[in-house]
Design a protein around this motif. Structure first.
Motif, PDB file in Angstrom:
ATOM      1  N   ALA A  52       7.899  18.413  24.600  1.00 22.76           N
ATOM      2  CA  ALA A  52       8.773  17.386  25.178  1.00 22.76           C
ATOM      3  C   ALA A  52       8.366  17.087  26.624  1.00 22.76           C
ATOM      4  CB  ALA A  52      10.231  17.829  25.107  1.00 22.76           C
ATOM      5  N   TRP A  92       4.601  15.502  26.407  1.00 26.41           N
ATOM      6  CA  TRP A  92       4.598  14.155  25.826  1.00 26.41           C
ATOM      7  C   TRP A  92       5.290  13.175  26.773  1.00 26.41           C
ATOM      8  CZ3 TRP A  92       7.900  10.364  23.881  1.00 26.41           C
ATOM      9  CH2 TRP A  92       7.325   9.441  23.000  1.00 26.41           C
ATOM     10  N   GLY A  93       6.420  13.607  27.335  1.00 29.01           N
ATOM     11  CA  GLY A  93       7.150  12.746  28.268  1.00 29.01           C
ATOM     12  C   GLY A  93       6.318  12.403  29.500  1.00 29.01           C
ATOM     13  N   LEU A  96       7.840  23.453  21.313  1.00 34.45           N
ATOM     14  CA  LEU A  96       8.635  22.225  21.183  1.00 34.45           C
ATOM     15  C   LEU A  96       9.146  21.782  22.557  1.00 34.45           C
ATOM     16  CD1 LEU A  96       9.723  20.180  19.141  1.00 34.45           C
ATOM     17  CD2 LEU A  96      11.719  21.643  18.856  1.00 34.45           C
TER      18      LEU A  96
END
Length: 146
Positions: free
Chosen positions: A96, A99-100, A92
């Motif tokens: 983040a 994906w960011g 997770l």
């Protein structure tokens, strides 16, 4: 004793060295990246899904692929719900980051003149590379430590 049980017993007696783990982690990562990017590009270009949704689905499929192969082959760890849960929390965090970076680099790379697929390949490499370094360190030194 089944073949799987024999292999597990041999692996327990002969754990992989750090260099072997790193090589295996990179090999598994390359395979998982193919699953991730193939899903990401396929859902974006063939199904016309947004970059964000496509990347999320690709990441989930690539992550599950990586976890199950790394658990048995790279780190030779037994099944553990706790380890799975901690690994998913780690993923997770790396999601983040990944994906960011993927979303941040696409607009910037669009100004370079690269074609849309090229933009996404370069963006994917930047995001995946950064997340891989973070992920290996956490898994090697925290989750699958011996």
């Amino acid at each position: 004793m089944t073949t799987t049980e024999v292999m597990a017993e041999q692996s327990a007696r002969n754990p992989a060295t750090l260099n072997q783990q790193l090589f295996r982690f990179i090999a598994v990562g390359a395979f998982s990246a193919i699953v991730d990017f193939g899903t990401t590009a396929g859902t974006h270009f063939l199904l016309d899904w947004s970059d964000g949704v496509s990347k999320a689905v690709g990441f989930i499929l690539g992550t599950l692929t990586a976890y199950f192969i790394n658990r048995r082959w790279t780190f030779q760890a037994e099944k553990s719900f706790r380890r799975f849960a901690v690994t998913m929390l780690t993923y997770l965090l790396t999601f983040a980051v990944q994906w960011g970076l993927y979303k941040l680099t696409i607009p910037w790379l669009n100004t370079t003149g690269l074609p849309p697929l090229g933009v996404r390949i370069v963006s994917f490499i930047i995001a995946q590379g950064t997340a891989t370094v973070i992920n290996f360190a956490i898994q090697r030194f925290l989750i699958f430590r011996r």
